[in-house]
Structures are given as C-alpha cells and as structure tokens.
Design a protein around this motif. Structure first.
Motif, PDB file in Angstrom:
ATOM      1  N   TYR A 213       0.991  -1.194  -0.131  1.00  0.00           N
ATOM      2  CA  TYR A 213      -0.160  -0.259   0.033  1.00  0.00           C
ATOM      3  C   TYR A 213       0.840   1.167  -0.160  1.00  0.00           C
ATOM      4  O   TYR A 213       1.764   1.259   0.572  1.00  0.00           O
ATOM      5  N   LYS A 214       0.536   2.098  -0.765  1.00  0.00           N
ATOM      6  CA  LYS A 214       1.407   3.312  -1.219  1.00  0.00           C
ATOM      7  C   LYS A 214       1.191   4.852  -0.330  1.00  0.00           C
ATOM      8  O   LYS A 214       1.823   5.399  -0.062  1.00  0.00           O
ATOM      9  N   ASN A 215      -0.173   4.724  -0.400  1.00  0.00           N
ATOM     10  CA  ASN A 215      -0.469   6.387   0.157  1.00  0.00           C
ATOM     11  C   ASN A 215      -0.709   6.106   1.675  1.00  0.00           C
ATOM     12  O   ASN A 215      -1.562   5.163   2.362  1.00  0.00           O
ATOM     13  N   SER A 216      -0.796   7.293   2.215  1.00  0.00           N
ATOM     14  CA  SER A 216      -0.963   7.329   3.746  1.00  0.00           C
ATOM     15  C   SER A 216      -2.557   6.821   4.297  1.00  0.00           C
ATOM     16  O   SER A 216      -2.898   6.050   5.072  1.00  0.00           O
ATOM     17  N   GLU A 217      -3.727   7.288   3.321  1.00  0.00           N
ATOM     18  CA  GLU A 217      -4.902   7.008   3.598  1.00  0.00           C
ATOM     19  C   GLU A 217      -5.260   5.513   3.540  1.00  0.00           C
ATOM     20  O   GLU A 217      -5.918   4.939   4.525  1.00  0.00           O
ATOM     21  N   THR A 218      -4.812   4.801   2.319  1.00  0.00           N
ATOM     22  CA  THR A 218      -4.857   3.280   2.130  1.00  0.00           C
ATOM     23  C   THR A 218      -4.004   2.925   3.441  1.00  0.00           C
ATOM     24  O   THR A 218      -4.781   1.648   3.850  1.00  0.00           O
ATOM     25  N   VAL A 219      -2.842   3.247   3.843  1.00  0.00           N
ATOM     26  CA  VAL A 219      -2.385   2.433   5.113  1.00  0.00           C
ATOM     27  C   VAL A 219      -3.312   2.470   6.082  1.00  0.00           C
ATOM     28  O   VAL A 219      -3.429   1.590   6.930  1.00  0.00           O
ATOM     29  N   LYS A 220      -3.762   3.524   6.303  1.00  0.00           N
ATOM     30  CA  LYS A 220      -4.730   3.834   7.632  1.00  0.00           C
ATOM     31  C   LYS A 220      -5.752   2.791   7.515  1.00  0.00           C
ATOM     32  O   LYS A 220      -6.238   2.126   8.495  1.00  0.00           O
ATOM     33  N   GLN A 221      -6.480   2.600   6.147  1.00  0.00           N
ATOM     34  CA  GLN A 221      -7.650   1.986   6.020  1.00  0.00           C
ATOM     35  C   GLN A 221      -7.210   0.452   6.419  1.00  0.00           C
ATOM     36  O   GLN A 221      -7.976  -0.454   7.008  1.00  0.00           O
ATOM     37  N   VAL A 222      -6.030  -0.073   5.911  1.00  0.00           N
ATOM     38  CA  VAL A 222      -5.430  -1.346   6.219  1.00  0.00           C
ATOM     39  C   VAL A 222      -5.518  -1.667   7.615  1.00  0.00           C
ATOM     40  O   VAL A 222      -6.032  -2.616   8.269  1.00  0.00           O
ATOM     41  N   ARG A 223      -4.856  -0.529   8.299  1.00  0.00           N
ATOM     42  CA  ARG A 223      -4.611  -0.916   9.873  1.00  0.00           C
ATOM     43  C   ARG A 223      -5.925  -0.927  10.486  1.00  0.00           C
ATOM     44  O   ARG A 223      -6.108  -1.668  11.443  1.00  0.00           O
ATOM     45  N   GLU A 224      -6.943  -0.089   9.925  1.00  0.00           N
ATOM     46  CA  GLU A 224      -8.223  -0.202  10.731  1.00  0.00           C
ATOM     47  C   GLU A 224      -8.877  -1.574  10.372  1.00  0.00           C
ATOM     48  O   GLU A 224      -9.566  -1.826  11.483  1.00  0.00           O
ATOM     49  N   VAL A 225      -8.984  -2.082   9.299  1.00  0.00           N
ATOM     50  CA  VAL A 225      -9.471  -3.334   8.886  1.00  0.00           C
ATOM     51  C   VAL A 225      -8.799  -4.441   9.854  1.00  0.00           C
ATOM     52  O   VAL A 225      -9.611  -5.438  10.602  1.00  0.00           O
ATOM     53  N   LEU A 226      -7.582  -4.441   9.865  1.00  0.00           N
ATOM     54  CA  LEU A 226      -6.938  -5.535  10.563  1.00  0.00           C
ATOM     55  C   LEU A 226      -7.136  -5.235  12.198  1.00  0.00           C
ATOM     56  O   LEU A 226      -7.342  -6.178  13.034  1.00  0.00           O
ATOM     57  N   SER A 227      -7.070  -3.848  12.631  1.00  0.00           N
ATOM     58  CA  SER A 227      -7.264  -3.726  14.128  1.00  0.00           C
ATOM     59  C   SER A 227      -8.916  -4.057  14.716  1.00  0.00           C
ATOM     60  O   SER A 227      -9.059  -4.464  15.640  1.00  0.00           O
ATOM     61  N   ARG A 228      -9.743  -4.121  13.642  1.00  0.00           N
ATOM     62  CA  ARG A 228     -11.015  -4.427  13.963  1.00  0.00           C
ATOM     63  C   ARG A 228     -11.316  -5.763  14.631  1.00  0.00           C
ATOM     64  O   ARG A 228     -12.174  -6.080  15.302  1.00  0.00           O
ATOM     65  N   ASN A 229     -10.320  -6.583  14.330  1.00  0.00           N
ATOM     66  CA  ASN A 229     -10.529  -8.040  14.698  1.00  0.00           C
ATOM     67  C   ASN A 229      -9.674  -8.477  15.715  1.00  0.00           C
ATOM     68  O   ASN A 229      -9.099  -9.544  16.053  1.00  0.00           O
ATOM     69  N   ARG A 230      -9.081  -7.343  16.545  1.00  0.00           N
ATOM     70  CA  ARG A 230      -8.525  -7.642  17.595  1.00  0.00           C
ATOM     71  C   ARG A 230      -7.149  -8.496  17.470  1.00  0.00           C
ATOM     72  O   ARG A 230      -6.844  -9.406  18.430  1.00  0.00           O
ATOM     73  N   LEU A 231      -6.540  -8.202  16.597  1.00  0.00           N
ATOM     74  CA  LEU A 231      -5.228  -8.983  16.352  1.00  0.00           C
ATOM     75  C   LEU A 231      -4.132  -8.496  17.063  1.00  0.00           C
ATOM     76  O   LEU A 231      -4.161  -7.245  17.462  1.00  0.00           O
ATOM     77  N   ALA A 232      -3.403  -9.168  17.614  1.00  0.00           N
ATOM     78  CA  ALA A 232      -1.822  -8.914  18.272  1.00  0.00           C
ATOM     79  C   ALA A 232      -1.231  -7.864  17.199  1.00  0.00           C
ATOM     80  O   ALA A 232      -1.295  -8.231  15.640  1.00  0.00           O
ATOM     81  N   GLU A 233      -0.432  -7.106  17.522  1.00  0.00           N
ATOM     82  CA  GLU A 233       0.645  -6.267  16.485  1.00  0.00           C
ATOM     83  C   GLU A 233       1.314  -7.037  15.854  1.00  0.00           C
ATOM     84  O   GLU A 233       1.140  -6.791  14.502  1.00  0.00           O
ATOM     85  N   PHE A 234       2.109  -8.147  15.974  1.00  0.00           N
ATOM     86  CA  PHE A 234       2.548  -9.114  15.255  1.00  0.00           C
ATOM     87  C   PHE A 234       1.878  -9.638  14.440  1.00  0.00           C
ATOM     88  O   PHE A 234       2.198  -9.515  13.178  1.00  0.00           O
ATOM     89  N   GLU A 235       0.642  -9.981  14.656  1.00  0.00           N
ATOM     90  CA  GLU A 235      -0.311 -10.614  13.760  1.00  0.00           C
ATOM     91  C   GLU A 235      -0.691  -9.758  12.677  1.00  0.00           C
ATOM     92  O   GLU A 235      -0.790 -10.020  11.525  1.00  0.00           O
ATOM     93  N   LEU A 236      -0.876  -8.642  13.038  1.00  0.00           N
ATOM     94  CA  LEU A 236      -1.461  -7.491  12.221  1.00  0.00           C
ATOM     95  C   LEU A 236      -0.456  -7.291  11.117  1.00  0.00           C
ATOM     96  O   LEU A 236      -0.788  -7.091  10.007  1.00  0.00           O
ATOM     97  N   CYS A 237       0.834  -7.064  11.686  1.00  0.00           N
ATOM     98  CA  CYS A 237       1.818  -6.551  10.684  1.00  0.00           C
ATOM     99  C   CYS A 237       1.985  -7.711   9.471  1.00  0.00           C
ATOM    100  O   CYS A 237       2.556  -7.586   8.386  1.00  0.00           O
ATOM    101  N   VAL A 238       1.986  -8.992  10.116  1.00  0.00           N
ATOM    102  CA  VAL A 238       2.437 -10.258   9.189  1.00  0.00           C
ATOM    103  C   VAL A 238       1.178 -10.157   7.984  1.00  0.00           C
ATOM    104  O   VAL A 238       1.461 -10.388   6.866  1.00  0.00           O
TER     105      VAL A 238
END
Length: 155
Positions: free
Chosen positions: A68-93
């Motif tokens: 993902y290249k732009n900051s808005e998209t990066v925020k959206q990706v983190r939001e989608v993954l964070s919704r699922n209560r993933l650990a930071e390590f899991e989210l990043c993988v």
C-alpha cells in the motif's frame, strides 16, 4: 515469559516486551522514511550526503515490499486489521504478506484461529476480502476517492 518457556511465534509466545510493542507494517515504515528523506532533502543541497547507506537500503526495501502506497490506504488497512483484535505482530504479518485465502492466513498466523478471536473461517474471509478490496482499489487510487473506498468497507 518464564525462562523455561520457549518462544514460538506460531503460538504467539514471543515475549512480553514484543507482545506490548507497537509493530509497523512495511508500508508504514515506508511512509515514515519517505517523510524523513523529504526533510533531509529540504535541509541540504545534497540530500544523499545526509543519508547513510543503511537508511537508503532500508527505504528501498520497504518501498519494494510495501503493498500500500499512500497514507490514507495504509490507515484503512490498519483499521480493517485492528477491528479483529489482532496482536500487533499478527496484524503486521497479515498486512505485509497479504494472504488471499483463509488457509494462507492461518498458515502464516496460526494464532488467528487458535486464540478464538474469529468465530469461523467466514470472519477471516471477510477480513481478507476487505483487504483485497483496499489493495485492488489502491491500484486505481488516482480514480477512486479514499472516502468512497472507506464507505464500501464500513457497510
């Protein structure tokens, strides 16, 4: 983690310090290093003299492997993954490797299934479809406004 316990990422036994640490996806590191590089360019007539070889290689690496290249998209990706209560390590993988199927996601991060955060495979599949939508629309970001994309995801 006690001295007798062995670290095992597949079971999310990665040490207390790491579990509490804020992890960054490659795309997030890329944005940070890009910003720093811009600052260095503005401060000097010769920005290359202001950066180390390690900095340049790190920037090249994260740019190459960022999905993902732009900051808005990066925020959206983190939001989608964070919704699922993933650990930071899991989210990043998951954010870095972008699995396409439930089976791939579970193979990459077995704890998403074993820690009981997902009721069933359909919930994991929905998360992956949301990420896929972001990734595919990111390719055409010059045509799609980020708020439109976000409205699709929160439905």
């Amino acid at each position: 983690m006690s001295a007798e316990e062995e670290e095992n990422a597949a079971e999310l036994k990665i040490g207390e310090e790491f579990l509490k640490a804020k992890c960054l996806m490659n795309c997030e590191v890329s944005l940070i290093l890009d910003k720093k590089y811009e600052q260095l360019q503005n401060m000097s007539d010769d920005p290359l003299s202001q950066t180390s070889q390690v900095f340049e290689k790190s920037l090249q690496y994260v740019k190459r492997f960022s999905r993902y290249k732009n900051s808005e998209t990066v925020k959206q990706v983190r939001e989608v993954l964070s919704r699922n209560r993933l650990a930071e390590f899991e989210l990043c993988v998951l954010g870095n490797l972008c699995p396409e199927t439930v089976e791939e996601a579970i193979a990459m991060v077995p704890t998403i299934k074993s820690k009981g955060r997902f009721q069933d495979d359909d919930a994991i599949d929905k998360m992956l479809r949301d990420l896929s939508l972001i990734k595919n629309l990111n390719r055409y970001s010059c045509w799609v406004h980020p708020t439109f994309l976000w409205s699709l995801l929160i439905q």
